[in-house]
Design an enzyme around this catalytic site. Structure first.
Site, PDB file in Angstrom:
ATOM      1  N   SER A 133       0.865  -1.176   0.000  1.00 23.59           N
ATOM      2  CA  SER A 133       0.000   0.000   0.000  1.00 23.59           C
ATOM      3  C   SER A 133       0.904   1.228   0.000  1.00 23.59           C
ATOM      4  O   SER A 133       2.082   1.136   0.363  1.00 23.59           O
ATOM      5  CB  SER A 133      -0.871   0.009   1.263  1.00 23.59           C
ATOM      6  OG  SER A 133      -1.489   1.266   1.481  1.00 23.59           O
ATOM      7  N   TYR A 146      -1.660  -0.685  10.805  1.00 26.54           N
ATOM      8  CA  TYR A 146      -1.690  -0.894   9.350  1.00 26.54           C
ATOM      9  C   TYR A 146      -0.422  -0.345   8.702  1.00 26.54           C
ATOM     10  O   TYR A 146       0.224  -1.009   7.890  1.00 26.54           O
ATOM     11  CB  TYR A 146      -2.927  -0.208   8.777  1.00 26.54           C
ATOM     12  CG  TYR A 146      -3.143  -0.411   7.294  1.00 26.54           C
ATOM     13  CD1 TYR A 146      -3.694  -1.596   6.815  1.00 26.54           C
ATOM     14  CD2 TYR A 146      -2.839   0.592   6.378  1.00 26.54           C
ATOM     15  CE1 TYR A 146      -3.914  -1.778   5.461  1.00 26.54           C
ATOM     16  CE2 TYR A 146      -3.051   0.412   5.032  1.00 26.54           C
ATOM     17  CZ  TYR A 146      -3.592  -0.767   4.567  1.00 26.54           C
ATOM     18  OH  TYR A 146      -3.806  -0.943   3.221  1.00 26.54           O
TER      19      TYR A 146
END
Length: 260
Positions: A133, A146
């Site tokens: 990501s 995350y």
């Protein structure tokens, strides 16, 4: 990709499901891994392939997955480690359980997938793609677990590429920005409620400073995955390919000058 066998984790929805559809159109044989059987069966009805229901972050589940793959296909030519999840909250807001859940969903799932599938990939001189990501490149507010896990995925990518390149295995990561998936749609809900706007307006808001001014389609990320698995990427390993519409190139401190 015709005749090649590709395993996809998180294959029941979002990017994973679209990757399955794209690769099936190109003639790949698929292994579809996920925790929920019904979505996997729905994808398999359109793409064919072997459905394996379980947790990508469980060595116990991989112990039964790998023999099933060997029996059905003999080996693996490619793997897309796409399974992931959330990790919301700042460090002080993140409990032990939240931290462990974020690591398990985003990092452990990729590591266990890679470790289990590497013998089959070595056998076929195959390729592995880890779904990272742009959170692997920069930190958003209040997403400590995350962000940390996705940063670690780049370290895992480089370690695997370094160790298994001599055996013919290529390992790369993809760093998407916003992608229009059911998960991202759900993340738009607070913005929609706060500003009284619809889903399209919420996506426009979060991509207002992105050079391409839009989120990615899952089909666009699937195309990047297909490229990295293919012979066209035969010299590429240890890379992180950013697919974010240009958001990570924006010089944030200068944004105020554009509003003068």
């Amino acid at each position: 990709m015709k005749g090649r066998t590709v395993l996809i984790t998180g294959a029941g929805s979002g990017i994973g499901a679209v990757c399955a559809q794209r690769l099936a159109r190109d003639g790949a044989q698929l292994v579809l891994v996920g925790r929920r059987r019904e979505p996997l069966e729905d994808v398999a009805a359109r793409t064919g392939g072997l459905v394996l229901c379980g947790d990508a972050a469980s060595s116990t589940d991989w112990a039964r997955f790998i023999p099933a793959i060997r029996e059905r296909f003999g080996g693996l030519d490619g793997v897309i480690a796409n399974a992931g999840g959330h990790g919301l909250g700042s460090a002080s807001e993140t409990s032990d359980e939240d931290w462990q859940a974020a690591m398990r969903a985003n990092l452990d799932s990729a590591f266990y997938t890679a470790r289990a599938s590497l013998p089959l990939l070595v056998q076929q001189r195959g390729a592995l793609v880890l779904m990272a990501s742009i959170a692997a490149l920069a930190a958003g507010e209040g997403v400590c677990g995350y962000t940390t896990a996705k940063h670690a995925l780049l370290g895992l990518t480089r370690s695997l590429a370094r160790d298994y390149g001599p055996q013919g295995v290529r390992v790369n990561a993809i760093c998407p920005g916003w992608v229009r998936t059911p998960m991202a749609d759900a993340e738009m809900q607070p913005l929609m409620e706060r500003h009284g706007e619809d889903l399209e307006a919420a996506y426009a808001r979060v991509t207002a400073e992105v050079p391409l001014r839009r989120p990615a389609k899952p089909e666009e990320i699937a195309s990047v995955c297909r490229f990295l698995l293919s012979d066209e990427a035969s010299i590429i390993t240890g890379a992180n390919l950013v697919a974010d519409g240009g958001s990570s190139i924006v010089d944030v401190p200068t944004l105020a000058f554009g509003r003068i």
